[in-house]
Design a protein around this motif. Structure first.
Motif, PDB file in Angstrom:
ATOM      1  N   ALA A   1      44.778  56.747  33.646  1.00 38.92           N
ATOM      2  CA  ALA A   1      45.804  56.035  34.396  1.00 38.92           C
ATOM      3  C   ALA A   1      45.227  55.626  35.769  1.00 38.92           C
ATOM      4  CB  ALA A   1      47.117  56.705  34.543  1.00 38.92           C
ATOM      5  N   VAL A   2      44.572  56.690  36.356  1.00 38.00           N
ATOM      6  CA  VAL A   2      43.974  56.827  37.605  1.00 38.00           C
ATOM      7  C   VAL A   2      42.691  55.776  37.535  1.00 38.00           C
ATOM      8  CG1 VAL A   2      42.556  57.865  39.285  1.00 38.00           C
ATOM      9  CG2 VAL A   2      44.548  59.096  38.603  1.00 38.00           C
ATOM     10  N   THR A   3      42.125  55.709  36.462  1.00 37.14           N
ATOM     11  CA  THR A   3      40.999  54.951  36.444  1.00 37.14           C
ATOM     12  C   THR A   3      41.396  53.468  36.488  1.00 37.14           C
ATOM     13  OG1 THR A   3      39.630  56.316  35.150  1.00 37.14           O
ATOM     14  CG2 THR A   3      39.037  54.026  34.854  1.00 37.14           C
ATOM     15  N   VAL A   4      42.565  53.079  35.664  1.00 38.57           N
ATOM     16  CA  VAL A   4      43.217  51.560  35.671  1.00 38.57           C
ATOM     17  C   VAL A   4      43.793  51.287  36.835  1.00 38.57           C
ATOM     18  CG1 VAL A   4      45.265  50.371  34.510  1.00 38.57           C
ATOM     19  CG2 VAL A   4      43.903  51.941  33.124  1.00 38.57           C
ATOM     20  N   VAL A   5      44.472  52.141  37.585  1.00 38.87           N
ATOM     21  CA  VAL A   5      45.099  52.062  38.876  1.00 38.87           C
ATOM     22  C   VAL A   5      43.903  51.648  40.060  1.00 38.87           C
ATOM     23  CG1 VAL A   5      45.945  52.906  41.107  1.00 38.87           C
ATOM     24  CG2 VAL A   5      47.016  53.171  38.695  1.00 38.87           C
ATOM     25  N   SER A   6      42.545  52.363  39.665  1.00 36.23           N
ATOM     26  CA  SER A   6      41.337  52.115  40.592  1.00 36.23           C
ATOM     27  C   SER A   6      40.793  50.794  40.385  1.00 36.23           C
ATOM     28  CB  SER A   6      40.315  53.088  40.502  1.00 36.23           C
ATOM     29  OG  SER A   6      40.871  54.542  40.905  1.00 36.23           O
ATOM     30  N   SER A   7      40.799  50.451  39.072  1.00 35.64           N
ATOM     31  CA  SER A   7      40.315  49.073  38.454  1.00 35.64           C
ATOM     32  C   SER A   7      41.139  47.913  39.312  1.00 35.64           C
ATOM     33  CB  SER A   7      40.096  48.922  37.241  1.00 35.64           C
ATOM     34  OG  SER A   7      39.539  49.907  36.672  1.00 35.64           O
ATOM     35  N   VAL A   8      42.546  47.995  39.059  1.00 32.48           N
ATOM     36  CA  VAL A   8      43.403  47.059  39.846  1.00 32.48           C
ATOM     37  C   VAL A   8      43.156  46.936  41.237  1.00 32.48           C
ATOM     38  CG1 VAL A   8      45.717  46.316  40.089  1.00 32.48           C
ATOM     39  CG2 VAL A   8      44.892  47.243  37.671  1.00 32.48           C
ATOM     40  N   GLY A   9      43.150  48.125  41.891  1.00 29.81           N
ATOM     41  CA  GLY A   9      43.066  48.326  43.321  1.00 29.81           C
ATOM     42  C   GLY A   9      41.604  47.711  43.712  1.00 29.81           C
ATOM     43  N   SER A  10      40.490  47.912  42.997  1.00 33.07           N
ATOM     44  CA  SER A  10      39.042  47.445  43.333  1.00 33.07           C
ATOM     45  C   SER A  10      39.636  45.922  43.322  1.00 33.07           C
ATOM     46  CB  SER A  10      38.252  47.736  42.422  1.00 33.07           C
ATOM     47  OG  SER A  10      38.100  49.122  42.449  1.00 33.07           O
ATOM     48  N   VAL A  11      39.951  45.155  42.248  1.00 29.34           N
ATOM     49  CA  VAL A  11      40.272  43.638  42.262  1.00 29.34           C
ATOM     50  C   VAL A  11      40.817  43.110  43.351  1.00 29.34           C
ATOM     51  CG1 VAL A  11      41.067  41.792  40.831  1.00 29.34           C
ATOM     52  CG2 VAL A  11      40.136  43.753  39.661  1.00 29.34           C
ATOM     53  N   ILE A  12      41.973  43.750  43.857  1.00 30.31           N
ATOM     54  CA  ILE A  12      42.929  43.362  44.928  1.00 30.31           C
ATOM     55  C   ILE A  12      42.011  43.309  46.147  1.00 30.31           C
ATOM     56  CG2 ILE A  12      44.698  43.830  46.462  1.00 30.31           C
ATOM     57  CD1 ILE A  12      46.188  44.873  43.965  1.00 30.31           C
ATOM     58  N   ALA A  13      41.069  44.609  46.131  1.00 32.87           N
ATOM     59  CA  ALA A  13      40.214  44.788  47.555  1.00 32.87           C
ATOM     60  C   ALA A  13      39.168  43.399  47.514  1.00 32.87           C
ATOM     61  CB  ALA A  13      39.729  46.092  47.525  1.00 32.87           C
ATOM     62  N   LEU A  14      38.678  43.367  46.413  1.00 28.35           N
ATOM     63  CA  LEU A  14      37.730  42.203  46.263  1.00 28.35           C
ATOM     64  C   LEU A  14      38.229  41.052  46.820  1.00 28.35           C
ATOM     65  CD1 LEU A  14      35.502  42.978  43.053  1.00 28.35           C
ATOM     66  CD2 LEU A  14      34.991  43.039  45.417  1.00 28.35           C
ATOM     67  N   ALA A  15      39.568  40.660  46.208  1.00 22.88           N
ATOM     68  CA  ALA A  15      40.331  39.370  46.903  1.00 22.88           C
ATOM     69  C   ALA A  15      40.479  39.367  48.234  1.00 22.88           C
ATOM     70  CB  ALA A  15      41.471  39.335  45.972  1.00 22.88           C
ATOM     71  N   LEU A  16      40.732  40.649  48.819  1.00 28.01           N
ATOM     72  CA  LEU A  16      40.818  40.743  50.222  1.00 28.01           C
ATOM     73  C   LEU A  16      39.586  40.259  51.027  1.00 28.01           C
ATOM     74  CD1 LEU A  16      43.221  43.723  50.480  1.00 28.01           C
ATOM     75  CD2 LEU A  16      44.099  41.306  50.782  1.00 28.01           C
ATOM     76  N   LEU A  17      38.520  41.028  50.409  1.00 21.86           N
ATOM     77  CA  LEU A  17      37.137  40.431  51.002  1.00 21.86           C
ATOM     78  C   LEU A  17      36.839  38.892  50.833  1.00 21.86           C
ATOM     79  CD1 LEU A  17      34.838  43.433  49.923  1.00 21.86           C
ATOM     80  CD2 LEU A  17      35.584  43.009  52.223  1.00 21.86           C
ATOM     81  N   ASP A  18      37.007  38.526  49.725  1.00 19.80           N
ATOM     82  CA  ASP A  18      36.896  37.000  49.625  1.00 19.80           C
ATOM     83  C   ASP A  18      37.206  36.607  47.952  1.00 19.80           C
ATOM     84  OD1 ASP A  18      35.739  34.502  48.945  1.00 19.80           O
ATOM     85  OD2 ASP A  18      33.684  34.643  49.616  1.00 19.80           O
ATOM     86  N   TRP A  19      38.288  35.981  47.647  1.00 20.46           N
ATOM     87  CA  TRP A  19      38.739  35.541  46.627  1.00 20.46           C
ATOM     88  C   TRP A  19      37.659  35.037  45.489  1.00 20.46           C
ATOM     89  CZ3 TRP A  19      38.116  30.666  44.248  1.00 20.46           C
ATOM     90  CH2 TRP A  19      37.834  29.786  45.126  1.00 20.46           C
ATOM     91  N   ARG A  20      36.674  34.710  45.954  1.00 16.24           N
ATOM     92  CA  ARG A  20      35.636  34.208  44.991  1.00 16.24           C
ATOM     93  C   ARG A  20      34.813  35.376  44.345  1.00 16.24           C
ATOM     94  NH1 ARG A  20      35.522  31.634  49.612  1.00 16.24           N
ATOM     95  NH2 ARG A  20      35.486  29.278  49.615  1.00 16.24           N
ATOM     96  N   LEU A  21      34.876  36.711  45.079  1.00 13.63           N
ATOM     97  CA  LEU A  21      34.314  37.912  44.384  1.00 13.63           C
ATOM     98  C   LEU A  21      35.391  38.345  43.338  1.00 13.63           C
ATOM     99  CD1 LEU A  21      33.291  39.617  47.605  1.00 13.63           C
ATOM    100  CD2 LEU A  21      32.093  38.433  46.299  1.00 13.63           C
TER     101      LEU A  21
END
Length: 538
Positions: free
Chosen positions: A133-153
């Motif tokens: 579950a922590v791994t899934v949350v980390s994966s989702v959180g990473s996608v959100i963080a990438l989008a905050l950096l640049d939605w293209r990422l």
């Protein structure tokens, strides 16, 4: 697809509050881990700009410390949760196996495998699920963080998501059957091995060691096939994941490079993007945990099979003024419509040819075996001695007092009554001799088992051929000592000796699971079939 053991796993998780603590700790550590790449990026940009911002450095150190401390606490909590979950499952399985009676529906080695290996695997389910579950949350959180950096990422990263999901789904599907087969064949091998170990002397005497070895190892090809299938699937998934992860990182790095060239991202942002890409692909890197989860579910299914096996009703003894009474009692395949009354304080001998149901009747009289029909009326506690007693306990003295709070005096008195005290005091350390170091004959072991029954000071004493290895003189001495040590107690003795039956107040003659006759030995001796029980028809 839901498996029979999934509900059991859910119960194992819900019964303890510690998984919630582990989840809370994981949430804090995961939050720190998600914020760490961004903090590291800020620190890199700060260094490249030639400036020094104390808050940036402190924030980076706080996040790193939080993740490290969270991992340390998580290890301790995970060990505690796994140990407690395993103990809870083992208690449940062990109690149910005892409730199923002897012989049970599961082979001894297979039952041991379920209590030890399967419960050990299933006990860590909370830790495994939280880790995933922590791994899934980390994966989702990473996608959100990438989008905050640049939605293209984020878009570039999400292109890989279907491939990652397909890998995970395929791995779960291919692993499930192999893991279950591996667990089941392991249990069968354990059962065969335990049977062989318990019969080592017989195997050696018969000269069939090679044949028995082949029998024990016969399921190994199935075990190997399941293991090879499981690890082949694991290897296939790992090399695919090993190719997917760097491919995603390169794609994200390329997109970030274009962002730097166009002024949307800084050098530190590129480093952060790489960190988030690695975190986002963490679920692919958790293939081993997915295998552990499938093994856990397979083990839980085997445990649920034990717990779902109904135990026959074991009627609670009812007061009968000190006597033992059986009313229309039947045990499938062993006893049929048995009606029997043994008066309080009587010495009863149970006789019959091999397979007539003597040991089953003794087990019913002593409360060790449930019945399929009928009523058992018995008053008072029961002491039980077996033909081949298992000597439990660290020392001989503790083996005699096993399961009681008997002190040294009571243990010695019981040994004296069982005519084994003189043997024990000659051992290297007397009563403190370790059981494993005591050179005991079959008759001496029987007398220790008898002493163990006597030390309980029971109202009813059941001896299931417990003096079969004694000579006639020693058996007579034991009988006299029992009369003196336990005066007025009801005694039931399973025997094949006419001399023992002759000393009994009442003889119960069994034939094919039915009471053929009751009375004194002298009264029954006139029957030719009764005499044949002792003479073999001669």
């Amino acid at each position: 697809m839901a498996k029979p053991g999934d509900q059991l796993l859910l119960s194992a998780v819900k019964r303890d509050h510690r998984p919630w603590l582990l989840l809370l700790n994981a949430a804090v550590a995961t939050t720190g881990g998600l914020l760490l790449p961004a903090a590291l990026a800020n620190a890199v940009d700060m260094a490249l700009s030639g400036t020094f911002v104390l808050v940036t450095i402190v924030w980076l150190l706080v996040l790193a410390g939080t993740e490290i401390l969270g991992d340390a606490i998580g290890i301790v909590l995970a060990a505690s949760i796994t140990a407690r979950g395993t103990a809870w499952l083992r208690r449940r399985v062990a109690r149910h196996l005892l409730a199923l009676g002897h012989p049970g529906p599961f082979a001894a080695g297979d039952a041991v495998s379920r209590v030890t290996g399967d419960c050990g695997n299933a006990g860590g389910v909370a830790v495994t699920v939280i880790s995933l579950a922590v791994t899934v949350v980390s994966s989702v959180g990473s996608v959100i963080a990438l989008a905050l950096l640049d939605w293209r990422l984020a878009v570039v990263f999400l292109i890989s998501a279907p491939l990652a999901g397909l890998l995970v789904r395929t791995h779960m599907r291919l692993t499930a059957d192999d893991v279950l087969a591996y667990q089941e064949v392991s249990g069968e091998v354990s059962a065969r091995l335990l049977d062989s170990v318990s019969g080592l002397r017989t195997i050696a005497a018969a000269g069939i060691a090679d044949r028995e070895t082949a029998r024990v190892l016969q399921p190994l090809p199935q075990l190997a096939a399941a293991g090879v299938g499981m690890w082949r699937t694991q290897a296939k998934m790992m090399w695919r994941a090993g190719l997917l992860l760097p491919a995603v990182e390169v794609a994200v790095l390329a997109a970030a490079g274009f962002g730097v060239m166009q002024g949307r991202l800084s050098t530190g942002d590129v480093l952060a993007a790489l960190g988030y890409a690695a975190l986002g692909m963490g679920i692919v890197g958790q293939m081993t945990q997915l295998t552990v989860l499938e093994r856990t579910r397979a083990s839980a299914s085997r445990i649920a099979e034990v717990l779902d096996t109904p135990a026959r009703a074991r009627p609670a003894p009812q007061s009968s003024n000190g006597s033992i009474e059986l009313r229309n009692v039947s045990v499938d395949g062993a006893l049929h419509d048995v009606d029997l009354t043994i008066p309080a304080g009587a010495f009863a001998a149970v006789v019959g040819s091999s397979g007539s149901g003597k040991s089953t009747l003794a087990a019913v009289l002593g409360g060790l075996s449930p019945v399929d029909a009928g009523t058992v009326l018995r008053d008072g506690g029961v002491g039980y001695a077996f033909e081949r007693p298992a000597l439990l306990g660290a020392t001989i003295g503790r083996s005699i007092g096993y399961g009681t709070d008997a002190d040294e005096i009571r243990v010695r008195d019981a040994a004296v009554a069982a005519q084994v005290h003189d043997v024990l005091i000659r051992l290297p350390q007397g009563y403190e001799t370790p059981v494993a170091d005591a050179p005991l004959s079959g008759g001496e072991a029987q007398r220790i088992g008898l002493a163990r029954a006597i030390v309980r000071d029971p109202e009813v004493l059941v001896l299931d051929d417990a003096t079969a290895s004694l000579d006639t003189v020693t058996e007579a001495k034991v009988d006299a000592a029992l009369t003196s040590a336990l005066p007025g107690r009801t005694r039931v003795v399973v025997t094949h000796r006419a001399a023992t039956a002759a000393r009994a107040d009442l003889v119960v003659w069994l034939d094919d699971g039915r009471v053929r006759g009751t009375g004194t030995h002298q009264e029954l001796w006139d029957d030719e079939d009764y005499r044949a029980v002792f003479t073999g028809g001669e």
